[in-house]
Design an enzyme around this catalytic site. Structure first.
Site, PDB file in Angstrom:
ATOM      1  N   GLU A  41      -0.016 -34.430  25.701  1.00  0.00           N
ATOM      2  CA  GLU A  41       1.338 -34.469  25.140  1.00  0.00           C
ATOM      3  C   GLU A  41       2.083 -33.189  25.506  1.00  0.00           C
ATOM      4  OE1 GLU A  41       2.508 -37.487  24.468  1.00  0.00           O
ATOM      5  OE2 GLU A  41       0.952 -37.719  22.956  1.00  0.00           O
ATOM      6  N   ASP A  44       3.631 -33.235  30.622  1.00  0.00           N
ATOM      7  CA  ASP A  44       4.214 -33.821  31.851  1.00  0.00           C
ATOM      8  C   ASP A  44       5.271 -32.905  32.462  1.00  0.00           C
ATOM      9  OD1 ASP A  44       6.122 -34.512  29.869  1.00  0.00           O
ATOM     10  OD2 ASP A  44       6.281 -36.623  30.518  1.00  0.00           O
ATOM     11  N   GLY A 129      12.531 -45.682  18.847  1.00  0.00           N
ATOM     12  CA  GLY A 129      12.340 -44.499  17.999  1.00  0.00           C
ATOM     13  C   GLY A 129      10.932 -44.382  17.444  1.00  0.00           C
ATOM     14  N   SER A 133       7.937 -45.539  23.846  1.00  0.00           N
ATOM     15  CA  SER A 133       8.644 -45.643  25.133  1.00  0.00           C
ATOM     16  C   SER A 133       9.447 -46.921  25.303  1.00  0.00           C
ATOM     17  CB  SER A 133       7.670 -45.494  26.307  1.00  0.00           C
ATOM     18  OG  SER A 133       7.152 -44.225  26.304  1.00  0.00           O
ATOM     19  N   ASP A 179       6.364 -41.530  30.782  1.00  0.00           N
ATOM     20  CA  ASP A 179       6.598 -42.861  30.208  1.00  0.00           C
ATOM     21  C   ASP A 179       6.961 -43.869  31.295  1.00  0.00           C
ATOM     22  OD1 ASP A 179       6.269 -41.309  27.998  1.00  0.00           O
ATOM     23  OD2 ASP A 179       8.341 -41.463  27.294  1.00  0.00           O
TER      24      ASP A 179
HETATM   25  C1  GLA Z   1       8.323 -38.206  25.400  1.00  0.00           C
HETATM   26  C2  GLA Z   1       8.817 -37.978  26.819  1.00  0.00           C
HETATM   27  C3  GLA Z   1       7.654 -37.764  27.776  1.00  0.00           C
HETATM   28  C4  GLA Z   1       6.669 -36.719  27.248  1.00  0.00           C
HETATM   29  C5  GLA Z   1       6.328 -36.972  25.795  1.00  0.00           C
HETATM   30  C6  GLA Z   1       5.493 -35.880  25.209  1.00  0.00           C
HETATM   31  O1  GLA Z   1       7.640 -39.433  25.330  1.00  0.00           O
HETATM   32  O2  GLA Z   1       9.574 -39.076  27.245  1.00  0.00           O
HETATM   33  O3  GLA Z   1       8.144 -37.419  29.037  1.00  0.00           O
HETATM   34  O4  GLA Z   1       7.172 -35.427  27.437  1.00  0.00           O
HETATM   35  O5  GLA Z   1       7.474 -37.147  24.993  1.00  0.00           O
HETATM   36  O6  GLA Z   1       4.250 -35.857  25.807  1.00  0.00           O
END
Ligand code: GLA
Length: 389
Positions: A41, A44, A129, A133, A179
C-alpha cells in the site's frame, strides 16, 4: 455466471439500459474489475511493488459507435454525463463522474489513438468510495470499449496508464498505477505482482480454495476520496523524503538509509519512508511464499502491513482497525486495511466455514463502537478487463 465472471443478468441489464437510452443495440459489452490489494500500500507511486487481486465486482460498458465524433457516456447508477466532442476534449472541463470515463478517452487520444464518437452506458457493482477501485473499473471498461470500437490495437499497460492519467490530470487525484494495472492484467485465481517502476507483471497463484480459505472484503462504509488532502499529503511526504535522500524514488533506499538519515528527514518523513521500504520487502516476501504455495506467512505479513499503515503511514482509522481486530478474533487467518485508507475496506483471508462468524463479529463490533454497519462480502480472484459480447 459466464466464463469471464460477469453475471449474465447484469449484461442483459446494461444492454436493456443501452437500448432504452440510445434506441439501438450496443455493438458490444466490455467489463473491467475492481480490485482488492493483498499487500503493498502506498508503494506504487514510490516505484515499488504491489500485490493486488482483481475481483468479481466490476464495471460493465455497453457501447456503440456514433458518426458525429461525440462521446456520450451514461451511467445506470449516476445518470447521464454531458455529451462531449472528442476532437475538442478539454481535460479541465470534463464534469463530475464522467471525468473518469471521458478523461480516459482524452488520455487515449493523447497516446495517438484516434477514437470515433460513441454512446456508452456503464453499470457497476463496485461500491464507490469503498477502496475497491470503482474508478479504475470505470476507466478500464470504457477505455477498452472505445479503443476496440475504434479498431485500435489495445496494449493493456498503455490503457492502464491512460486511466491513471485521467484520474491524475482530469479528476485531480494524484494516484499511482496499481488499480488500473490490476484491472487490466488481473488473472482468475491469482494475485499479480506488479513492479511499479518497470511495469512488469507476474502472476502469483492464490491457492486459497484448496486450503479451505475464502478472500473476504469488509467495507466499513467510511467513504474516502483521493482527490482530497490526506492521500496527496502522503505522496508529497514520500517525494520529499526521496529528494532528501538523494534518490529518484523511495524504491531506491534501504531501511538503513532511512534510519541513518533521521536528522535530515525528521520524524514524520522518516516514518512515511520506513513504511514504504518495509512494505516493499513484505510484498516480495509474500509473493515468494505464495509462489511456493505457502500460505502460512499471510497472517504475519498482513498484520505487519496493517501496523505499519496505522503507525508509520497513519492512513488507517478506528473503523478499519476495529474491523481488522474483529475479523482476526472471529477466526480470520490474516486481515489488514486495503487501498488508500482514511476509510474504505479491510481485506481478510478467512476459513470458508468462518465467514458468517467473521461477518457477525464485525457487525457487532461496529455496533458496539457506534460505527456504520460494515458490509462483509466473499470475493473471488477474477480476470482482468475483457469484451463479454
Ligand atoms: C489508491 C490509489 C493507488 C494506490 C493506493 C494505495 O487505491 O489509486 O494508486 O496508491 O491507493 O496503495
Amino acid at each position: 455466471m459466464d466464463a469471464a465472471g460477469g453475471g449474465v443478468s447484469r449484461v442483459d441489464t446494461v444492454v436493456d439500459a443501452f437500448h432504452a437510452a440510445v434506441g439501438e443495440a450496443p455493438e458490444g459489452v466490455w467489463q473491467a474489475p475492481g480490485r482488492v490489494n493483498l499487500l503493498g500500500e502506498h508503494t506504487d507511486y514510490n516505484e515499488g511493488f504491489v500485490l493486488p487481486v482483481a475481483i468479481d465486482l466490476s464495471c460493465l460498458a455497453a457501447a456503440r459507435r456514433r458518426d458525429d465524433g461525440v462521446l456520450h457516456v451514461r451511467s445506470v447508477q449516476h445518470g447521464a454525463g454531458q455529451p462531449l466532442p472528442l476532437d475538442d476534449l478539454d481535460p479541465h472541463r470534463i464534469p463530475g463522474w464522467s471525468g473518469y470515463a471521458a478523461g480516459t478517452a482524452w488520455a487515449l487520444q493523447q497516446q495517438g489513438i484516434e477514437l470515433s464518437g460513441a454512446d456508452v452506458v456503464v453499470s457497476s457493482d463496485v461500491p464507490s468510495g469503498a477502496g475497491l477501485s470503482s474508478s479504475a473499473a470505470l476507466e478500464c471498461s470504457v477505455g477498452l470499449a472505445l479503443a476496440e470500437l475504434a479498431g485500435a490495437r489495445v496494449d493493456p499497460t498503455a490503457l492502464a496508464l491512460a486511466g491513471q492519467r485521467a484520474e491524475v490530470e482530469v479528476v485531480g487525484a494524484p494516484v499511482g498505477v496499481m488499480d488500473q494495472m490490476v484491472s487490466m492484467h488481473g488473472r482468475a485465481g491469482s494475485a499479480i505482482l506488479l513492479d511499479c517502476r518497470s511495469l512488469e507483471v507476474r502472476r502469483v497463484p492464490l491457492h486459497l480454495a484448496e486450503a479451505g480459505l475464502q478472500l473476504v472484503v469488509i467495507d466499513t462504509r467510511v467513504t474516502h476520496a483521493h482527490a482530497s488532502g490526506g492521500y496527496a499529503a502522503r505522496r508529497a511526504a514520500c517525494e520529499q523524503a526521496a529528494e532528501l535522500l538523494g534518490v529518484r524514488a523511495l524504491r531506491d533506499v534501504t531501511l538503513e538509509d532511512v534510519e541513518g538519515a533521521a536528522d535530515v528527514l525528521g520524524d514524520e518523513r522518516l516514518r512515511r519512508a520506513r513504511h514504504v521500504v518495509t512494505e516493499n520487502a513484505r510484498v516480495l516476501a509474500l509473493a515468494d511464499a505464495l509462489t511456493r504455495g505457502e500460505l502460512a506467512p499471510l497472517g504475519g505479513l498482513l498484520a505487519a502491513g496493517h501496523a505499519s499503515l496505522r503507525e508509520d503511514f497513519e492512513v488507517s482509522c478506528p473503523e478499519l482497525d476495529a474491523a481488522v481486530d474483529a475479523a482476526l478474533a472471529a477466526g480470520a487467518v490474516a486481515a489488514r486495511m486495503t487501498g488508500g485508507g482514511f476509510g474504505g475496506s479491510v481485506v481478510a483471508i478467512v476459513p470458508a466455514a468462518q465467514v458468517d462468524r467473521v461477518r457477525a463479529r464485525c457487525r457487532s463490533a461496529a455496533a458496539a463502537a457506534g460505527f456504520s454497519q460494515p458490509v462483509v462480502r466473499g470475493v473471488q480472484a477474477a480476470p482482468g478487463a475483457a469484451r463479454l459480447r
